[in-house]
Design a protein around this motif. Structure first.
Motif, PDB file in Angstrom:
ATOM      1  N   UNK A 142       0.867  -1.184   0.000  1.00 38.97           N
ATOM      2  CA  UNK A 142       0.000   0.000   0.000  1.00 38.97           C
ATOM      3  C   UNK A 142       0.898   1.227   0.000  1.00 38.97           C
ATOM      4  N   UNK A 143       0.467   2.283  -0.715  1.00 41.47           N
ATOM      5  CA  UNK A 143       1.234   3.524  -0.675  1.00 41.47           C
ATOM      6  C   UNK A 143       1.251   4.041   0.756  1.00 41.47           C
ATOM      7  N   UNK A 144       2.429   4.279   1.273  1.00 42.22           N
ATOM      8  CA  UNK A 144       2.575   4.763   2.648  1.00 42.22           C
ATOM      9  C   UNK A 144       3.563   5.919   2.662  1.00 42.22           C
ATOM     10  N   UNK A 145       3.320   6.872   3.544  1.00 42.55           N
ATOM     11  CA  UNK A 145       4.186   8.037   3.645  1.00 42.55           C
ATOM     12  C   UNK A 145       4.866   8.070   5.008  1.00 42.55           C
ATOM     13  N   UNK A 146       6.135   8.518   5.051  1.00 37.64           N
ATOM     14  CA  UNK A 146       6.822   8.646   6.342  1.00 37.64           C
ATOM     15  C   UNK A 146       6.151   9.698   7.214  1.00 37.64           C
ATOM     16  N   UNK A 147       6.199   9.501   8.518  1.00 36.37           N
ATOM     17  CA  UNK A 147       5.593  10.452   9.447  1.00 36.37           C
ATOM     18  C   UNK A 147       6.596  10.839  10.525  1.00 36.37           C
ATOM     19  N   UNK A 148       6.322  11.966  11.142  1.00 37.13           N
ATOM     20  CA  UNK A 148       7.143  12.461  12.250  1.00 37.13           C
ATOM     21  C   UNK A 148       6.195  13.115  13.247  1.00 37.13           C
ATOM     22  N   UNK A 149       6.187  12.643  14.469  1.00 38.43           N
ATOM     23  CA  UNK A 149       5.302  13.177  15.500  1.00 38.43           C
ATOM     24  C   UNK A 149       6.043  14.250  16.287  1.00 38.43           C
ATOM     25  N   UNK A 150       5.483  15.465  16.319  1.00 35.78           N
ATOM     26  CA  UNK A 150       6.177  16.570  16.959  1.00 35.78           C
ATOM     27  C   UNK A 150       5.196  17.688  17.274  1.00 35.78           C
ATOM     28  N   UNK A 151       5.240  18.195  18.506  1.00 40.21           N
ATOM     29  CA  UNK A 151       4.441  19.354  18.887  1.00 40.21           C
ATOM     30  C   UNK A 151       2.950  19.134  18.833  1.00 40.21           C
ATOM     31  N   UNK A 152       2.488  17.909  19.069  1.00 37.82           N
ATOM     32  CA  UNK A 152       1.061  17.626  19.035  1.00 37.82           C
ATOM     33  C   UNK A 152       0.516  17.387  17.640  1.00 37.82           C
ATOM     34  N   UNK A 153       1.405  17.269  16.653  1.00 44.24           N
ATOM     35  CA  UNK A 153       1.005  17.053  15.268  1.00 44.24           C
ATOM     36  C   UNK A 153       1.683  15.812  14.696  1.00 44.24           C
ATOM     37  N   UNK A 154       1.012  15.172  13.761  1.00 42.07           N
ATOM     38  CA  UNK A 154       1.611  14.123  12.949  1.00 42.07           C
ATOM     39  C   UNK A 154       1.949  14.757  11.601  1.00 42.07           C
ATOM     40  N   UNK A 155       3.228  14.898  11.319  1.00 45.09           N
ATOM     41  CA  UNK A 155       3.695  15.482  10.064  1.00 45.09           C
ATOM     42  C   UNK A 155       4.017  14.356   9.087  1.00 45.09           C
ATOM     43  N   UNK A 156       3.934  14.655   7.809  1.00 40.18           N
ATOM     44  CA  UNK A 156       4.259  13.653   6.802  1.00 40.18           C
ATOM     45  C   UNK A 156       5.004  14.285   5.641  1.00 40.18           C
TER      46      UNK A 156
END
Length: 457
Positions: A132-146
């Protein structure tokens, strides 16, 4: 004004579009961390830059962001089961786990790997060839970034201070707005509108508190100055991350007042506040016609009064609007459907708009333009300089990337690019004082605050 062609480039963000390709080169807030708070909890739908995705936190606590439609037959994985695999049950928080499609049981981990395909023979290796297409994530400052771009163009995460933010200061919220992301963002880059859109008559009854003099003024005096001088002069100063601009007004006492707002490519703003501020206001495209307005604290408060650094804009005396928190998903009571609960009698006698919620005044202004405003019909003035500069930066960067692969501006990993220095400021200037210093590392007030908290930029 913009040409119809440039307006199309500026506003379209889907896969393969010129602006969409630029935006995909930056780490982007996809959702709030508290939308997927629990390992093994419910998945949530995420629509981002025109792509339909599903986010989930697996039983090991890792967050995944994968395509919504199962690669098998297209069933929405939003309806899937967040669990361990049948053949490798999760023990003590270890083992294979992921989102299982409800149609035939195919299961995908946070990286998009198919880890279980129970509808196929046990000896089948088919699952090893399906992703499945998946994107890297980074959890920081109360947000999930991608990062939605190609893996080989991914740069380090842009840390505005959220990576080291103490838990007690973590605060993030978002508001849905049914209009294009650029017109939503333009309101934050428009210092003139605060002298009109947000005005209320009771400002005239606020007594002079003596802060109309060089130095840091009170919030009350700031509002009085906006009302006194309703045609600010704008100056724009380019920086490596975008620009900072000053809305310059003359105070009732004849002094020079500046509100300094920052723009960081491609969708970040830091709105002016006394004495300085690092809170992030971001305008993230859901698709071409819908936007998430996301706010997040980037650094701990460094001033005695102020949430996320800086004095609170809404602490003004006689404030007629309801104070609302900015955490979590902020519901919409005031919308176009109910005309933002506008009261014409209040508009005539008490406030400039008659709309009873401060932020909904901004939403009215940008949403009433339509889903995507046709900028070829607008007529811009001197107070639109910051808006014009933002558009030109984005259009130039997007076109250069499309034409010759030029590296976009304001990416992490470049020496000297410390995103923790992205701040706003507000002050009444001393004679001869340069507004460009305010809120930067060279500002004595910033240095004093850093020293007092034992922090360094």
């Amino acid at each position: 004004m913009l040409s119809a062609e440039d307006n199309e480039i500026l506003t379209r963000v889907g896969p393969g579009t010129i602006m969409g390709n630029l935006l995909r080169r930056y780490w982007t807030p996809a959702l709030l961390a508290n939308e997927v708070p629990t390992p093994g909890g419910d998945p949530v739908r995420v629509r981002l830059l025109g792509e339909d995705l599903v986010a989930f936190r697996d039983l090991n606590g890792r967050v995944g962001l994968i395509q919504e439609n199962c690669p098998h037959r297209g069933t929405s994985l939003y309806f899937g089961r967040n669990e361990g695999t049948a053949h490798a049950p999760l023990v003590a928080g270890e083992g294979l786990c992921g989102l299982r499609c409800p149609y035939h049981g195919w299961q995908f981990d946070v990286d998009g790997n198919c880890i279980d395909m129970p509808s196929e023979p046990p000896t089948s290796t088919f699952k090893d060839r399906v992703r499945a297409k998946a994107y890297p994530v980074h959890e920081s400052g109360g947000l999930i970034w991608t990062y939605l771009g190609a893996p080989d163009t991914m740069t380090p995460f842009r840390d505005f201070g959220t990576d080291s933010l103490p838990p007690e200061y973590v605060s993030a919220g978002k508001t849905f707005s049914p209009c294009n992301w650029v017109q939503a963002m333009e309101g934050n880059l428009d210092s003139a509108h605060i002298s009109w859109l947000h005005q209320f008559n009771a400002i005239d009854d606020i007594p002079d508190d003596g802060s109309d003099k060089p130095g840091y003024l009170s919030v009350d005096m700031s509002w009085k100055i906006w009302r006194h001088d309703r045609a600010p002069r704008l100056e724009v100063h380019d920086t490596w991350y975008g620009y900072r601009y000053a809305g310059i007004r003359t105070t009732p006492g004849g002094h020079t007042h500046v509100r300094i707002t920052g723009f960081c490519v491609p969708y970040m703003t830091a709105v002016a506040s006394i004495p300085f501020r690092s809170r992030l206001s971001m305008f993230v495209p859901i698709d071409d016609e819908n936007t998430w307005r996301i706010n997040a604290v980037a650094q701990p408060p460094r001033n005695p009064n102020g949430y996320g650094g800086g004095h609170e804009l809404f602490d003004v005396t006689n404030y007629p609007y309801e104070a609302r928190k900015f955490t979590g998903i902020r519901g919409r009571r005031w919308t176009a459907e109910n005309e933002y609960e506008m009261d014409r009698d209040v508009q005539r006698n008490e406030t400039f708009t008659g709309i009873p919620d401060f932020n909904s005044q901004d939403l009215m202004a940008t949403e009433s333009m339509g889903p995507i405003y046709d900028r070829s019909q607008e007529h811009l003035g001197t107070t639109d300089r910051a808006v014009i500069r933002m558009r030109r930066i984005l259009l130039d960067a997007a076109k250069r990337l499309a034409e010759n692969g030029a590296t976009p501006p304001a990416l992490a990993g470049v020496e000297g690019h410390d995103f923790r220095t992205f701040r706003s400021a507000e002050k009444i200037l001393e004679p001869g004082e340069d507004w460009r210093i305010l809120g930067t590392d060279d500002d004595p007030t910033v240095q004093e605050a850093m020293l007092a908290t034992g922090e360094q930029t």
